[in-house]
Scaffold this active site. Structure first.
Site, PDB file in Angstrom:
ATOM      1  CB  CYS A 164     -14.168   1.005  -0.385  1.00  0.00           C
ATOM      2  SG  CYS A 164     -13.514   2.600  -0.259  1.00  0.00           S
ATOM      3  CD  GLN A 180     -12.800  -1.984  -0.776  1.00  0.00           C
ATOM      4  OE1 GLN A 180     -12.323  -1.949  -0.201  1.00  0.00           O
ATOM      5  NE2 GLN A 180     -14.066  -2.582  -0.908  1.00  0.00           N
ATOM      6  CG  HIS A 209      -8.278  -0.044  -3.196  1.00  0.00           C
ATOM      7  ND1 HIS A 209      -7.479  -0.896  -2.870  1.00  0.00           N
ATOM      8  CD2 HIS A 209      -9.361   0.398  -1.722  1.00  0.00           C
ATOM      9  CE1 HIS A 209      -7.693  -1.016  -1.491  1.00  0.00           C
ATOM     10  NE2 HIS A 209      -8.670  -0.568  -0.829  1.00  0.00           N
ATOM     11  NE  ARG A 241      -3.908   0.458   1.846  1.00  0.00           N
ATOM     12  CZ  ARG A 241      -5.121   0.564   2.442  1.00  0.00           C
ATOM     13  NH1 ARG A 241      -5.548   1.500   3.403  1.00  0.00           N
ATOM     14  NH2 ARG A 241      -6.050  -0.050   1.592  1.00  0.00           N
ATOM     15  CG  ASP A 248     -13.520   6.518  -1.665  1.00  0.00           C
ATOM     16  OD1 ASP A 248     -13.304   6.125  -0.367  1.00  0.00           O
ATOM     17  OD2 ASP A 248     -12.322   6.591  -2.257  1.00  0.00           O
ATOM     18  NE  ARG A 289     -10.371  -5.408   0.580  1.00  0.00           N
ATOM     19  CZ  ARG A 289      -9.267  -4.511   0.832  1.00  0.00           C
ATOM     20  NH1 ARG A 289      -9.936  -3.265   1.437  1.00  0.00           N
ATOM     21  NH2 ARG A 289      -8.403  -4.238   0.900  1.00  0.00           N
TER      22      ARG A 289
END
Ligand code: CP
Ligand code: NVA
Length: 307
Positions: free
Chosen positions: A263, A132, A129, A102, A223, A291
Site C-alpha cells: 500500500c 486502499q 483502511h 483519517r 505493510d 487510489r
C-alpha cells in the site's frame, strides 16, 4: 445515503460496482473525457495523521470530477483542540457534500458518521483502511490476477490486514495471514470476517510462519511494521518481526509469476527488500495510482446513493 467506513457494510456486488465505476472513469480520463459528476460539490478532508497518497488522490480526484476538496488538518481545526466530534460533524456536514477522515480510533469516524448529514469516507483508522483495498483489488483486476487468488499477507495484524480480511471475506478468495506471535489480528474483526467468509466461500487462515503463508500464493503483500501512532514501539517491533521481511527467498516460495503488492509507504530493508520493491515496481506504483481512480469511483457511487 451511505457511508464508506469499512467493507463489511458492503456486498460483493456493491464493491465490484464501485471498482467498475472507477475503471470506467479511469478509461475516460485516458481518452480525455472528463465528466463533471461532482460539479459544485465540496469534499472536506480531515487528517489527524500524515498522508501522501490519500490526500493527493482525493484532492486531485475531486478536482477532476468538477468539485473541490478542503484539506483540514487537526493542527488547524478546533477538533484538534477538543471541539466535540459530534459538533464538528454537524458543522462540516452542513457545508460540505462529503467528508473523508483519517484518524486514530475507528469509533471517532463512527461517531462522526452518526452526526453527519453527508456521506463519510474512511481514509484510514487504526482498525481499517478500506479505500486502499478498493485500489488493491482494482490493480488485481487490471493485472488479471483476481481470479482464484491466493493472497499471503506477511507482517503486522493491523488496519491493512483487517481490510484484506474483509475484502477476502466479501469477495470469496483465499487469504493467509502470517504475523509474529503477539501481533495477531483483532479477534472480534476476525470473527466477523469469518462469518462473511462462510457465506462467500472465502478461506481465511492465520499462522505465525511467513513461509507457510507464502507457499504457493499468487499474490504476496505486506505493510509497515510500525504504523502511524506506534513510532515509540519501532525498536521493539524491528526485533519482533525478524524473519518477516518479504525478500527474494520468500517470494521464491510463492507461485511462479506471483505478484507483490504494497500500500506504501514502504520501508526497504524492513518489511520488504529493496530487490522486491524494484522487481515489482510496476504493479506497486499502479496500485498507488489506482487510489485516484478507485476513489473517484467511490465518490461518484456514493453520490448516486443519495438519490
Ligand atoms: N497508502 C496510503 O494510504 O498512503 P498515505 O499514507 O500516503 O495516504
Ligand atoms: N498500517 C499503516 C498503513 C499506512 C498507509 C499505518 O496505519 O500507518
Amino acid at each position: 445515503m451511505r457511508h464508506f467506513l469499512t467493507l463489511k457494510d458492503f456486498t460483493k456486488e456493491e464493491i465490484l460496482e464501485i471498482i467498475d465505476t472507477g475503471l470506467e472513469i479511469k478509461k475516460n480520463l485516458r481518452d480525455g473525457i472528463y465528466k463533471k459528476e461532482l460539479e459544485m460539490q465540496t469534499l472536506g478532508m480531515i487528517f489527524e495523521k500524515s498522508s501522501t497518497r490519500t490526500r493527493v488522490s482525493f484532492e486531485a480526484g475531486m478536482f477532476q470530477l468538477g468539485g473541490h476538496a478542503l484539506f483540514l488538518s487537526n493542527r488547524d481545526i478546533h477538533l484538534g483542540r477538543g471541539e466535540p466530534v459530534q459538533d464538528t460533524a454537524r458543522v462540516i456536514s452542513s457545508m460540505c457534500d462529503m467528508v473523508m477522515i483519517r484518524t486514530f480510533e475507528h469509533s471517532m469516524i463512527e461517531e462522526f458518521a452518526a452526526n453527519s448529514k453527508v456521506p463519510v469516507i474512511n481514509g484510514l483508522t487504526d482498525s481499517f483502511h478500506p479505500v486502499q483495498l478498493l485500489a488493491d483489488y482494482m490493480t488485481m483486476v487490471e493485472h488479471g490476477v483476481e481470479k482464484d487468488a491466493v493472497v499471503a499477507y506477511i507482517g503486522d495484524g493491523n488496519n491493512m490486514t483487517h481490510s484484506w480480511m474483509m475484502l477476502a471475506a466479501k469477495l470469496g478468495f483465499e487469504l493467509r495471514i502470517a504475523t509474529p506471535k503477539g501481533y495477531e489480528v483483532d479477534a472480534t474483526i476476525l470473527e466477523e470476517a469469518l462469518l462473511f467468509a462462510k457465506e462467500s466461500g472465502a478461506k481465511i487462515s492465520m499462522m505465525n510462519d511467513p513461509k507457510e503463508a507464502v507457499h504457493g500464493a499468487t499474490i504476496v503483500t505486506t505493510d509497515t511494521w510500525t504504523s502511524m501512532g506506534q513510532e515509540d514501539e519501532k525498536e521493539q517491533r524491528v526485533k519482533d518481526f525478524k524473519g518477516f521481511m518479504v525478500d527474494s527467498l520468500m517470494m521464491c516460495l510463492a507461485q511462479k509469476n506471483a505478484k507483490f503488492l504494497h500500500c506504501l509507504p514502504a520501508y526497504r530493508g524492513y518489511e520488504v527488500s529493496e530487490e522486491i520493491m524494484d522487481s515489482h515496481s510496476k504493479i506497486i506504483f499502479d496500485e498507488a495510482e489506482n487510489r485516484l481512480h478507485a476513489q473517484k469511483g467511490l465518490m461518484v457511487w456514493l453520490n448516486k446513493q443519495r438519490g
